[in-house]
Design an enzyme around this catalytic site. Structure first.
Site, PDB file in Angstrom:
ATOM      1  CE  LYS A 142      -0.648  -8.931  -2.861  1.00 28.86           C
ATOM      2  NZ  LYS A 142       0.672  -8.506  -2.411  1.00 28.86           N
TER       3      LYS A 142
ATOM      4  CG  ASP B 188       4.241  -5.485  -5.950  1.00 30.03           C
ATOM      5  OD1 ASP B 188       3.022  -5.453  -6.174  1.00 30.03           O
ATOM      6  OD2 ASP B 188       4.737  -5.883  -4.882  1.00 30.03           O
TER       7      ASP B 188
ATOM      8  CD  GLN C 216       2.759  -9.583   0.371  1.00 27.49           C
ATOM      9  OE1 GLN C 216       2.397  -9.878  -0.758  1.00 27.49           O
ATOM     10  NE2 GLN C 216       2.214  -8.581   1.044  1.00 27.49           N
TER      11      GLN C 216
END
Ligand code: NAP
Length: 294
Positions: A53, A120, A97
């Site tokens: 990422k 997200d 995460q």
């Protein structure tokens, strides 16, 4: 032989568009877009995903930072980090995460995120916007799959789709997005009776069960579109090299009979990252320039 829905190539095209979009809005903004990843513990796969990422952010001009808490961090410590990031006007996107250690409450951490920075797309407000078809930050993996299907010119109108898996991360938002594109959607999960039969009916199969090689040729209707979300590392052969990656679909078996298929790696994964970048840029444009993306 199935056409490959190549996420690697499509993600590159998205990166070029992202660069152009950032260049267009930068003169209007107080700072370049910035993503912060909150990582807790040392899950090795997470380390790799976070690295990918960050590399992708670097390629398009998004600043990125990882705040890494030790595995024993308390809920309060992680919540405090999230609160600081919510209040930091130079930070446009925040993601926690997953997976996080089991003593932490992931739902509460996500709820604590500013929904405008929830890149997200997992905050209940953003999931609600998705359900209602309103603008908002969308879950990256299903949004990436929708982009891949559109790029492959797959006509979703009235298509008989089966989504295997009902997680909040993948299966649930996938089913909603497909319904909104006028597909007729069935959802399957670990309690589904006769999954093989359900699969054979489907013209579009999205497999997100997290079970390596679950779907083989005998479960797939000839000409079906097959999207493999699963990603697993096969055990090493003991020769010192890492085992290679595979999905939930037995690719070599299914490729000859499907009309389209996503490879693993190089299918859904790169598109998930591309959508994360778009969400970060969208959050930045909205925060800095008041732009709302439909
Ligand atoms: P998850 O939270 O573990 O959910 C798995 C879902 O699959 C559950 O709904 C489960 O049913 C269902 N399931 C499990 N075994 C099944 C079986 N034998 N038959 C039918 N359904 C079954 O996983 P996830 O987060 O959605 O992720 C799924 C997979 O996608 C994982 O391999 C993950 O690593 C991968 N993934 C890849 C990307 C990417 O970018 N490529 C992104 C996200 C996830 P129940 O609800 O009944 O338990």
């Amino acid at each position: 032989m199935a056409k490959h829905l190549n996420g690697q190539l499509l993600a590159k095209r998205h990166e070029a568009k992202l660069k152009a979009s950032i260049a267009q809005y930068l003169p209007l903004a107080s700072h370049p877009p910035r993503l912060v990843v909150v990582r807790v513990g040392d899950d090795p796969a997470s380390g790799i995903y976070v690295g990918k990422k960050q590399q992708a952010c670097g390629r398009v001009g998004i600043g990125s930072q990882v705040i890494h808490h030790p595995a024993m961090a308390s809920q309060e410590e992680v919540l405090e980090t999230i609160q600081q990031l919510n209040n930091d006007s130079s930070c446009d996107g925040v993601l926690v995460q997953m997976p996080i250690p089991s003593h932490l409450d992931a739902g509460q951490l996500i709820l604590a995120l500013d929904p405008a920075k929830d890149v997200d797309g997992l905050h209940p407000l953003n999931l609600g916007h998705l359900l209602k078809g309103e603008p908002g930050l969308r879950s990256c993996t299903p949004a990436g799959i929708m982009a891949l299907l559109a790029h492959g010119a797959i006509d979703l109108e009235g298509i008989d789709a089966l989504v295997i898996g009902r997680s909040i991360l993948v299966g649930q938002p996938m089913a909603i997005m497909l319904q909104q594109a006028n597909a007729t959607v069935t959802m399957a999960h670990s309690r589904t009776q006769d999954l093989a039969q359900q699969c054979r009916r489907a013209e579009l199969l999205v497999v997100a069960a997290g079970k390596p090689g679950l779907v083989g040729a005998d479960w797939v209707q000839p000409g079906a579109v097959v999207v493999d979300v699963g990603i697993h590392r096969r055990p090493s052969q003991g020769n010192g090299e890492k085992g290679n990656l595979c999905g939930d679909v037995r690719f070599l078996e299914v490729e000859p009979i499907a009309s389209h298929i996503t490879p693993v790696p190089g299918g859904v994964g790169p598109m998930t990252v591309a959508m994360l970048l778009w969400n970060t840029v969208q959050a930045w444009q909205q925060g800095c320039c008041g732009v709302v993306t439909p």
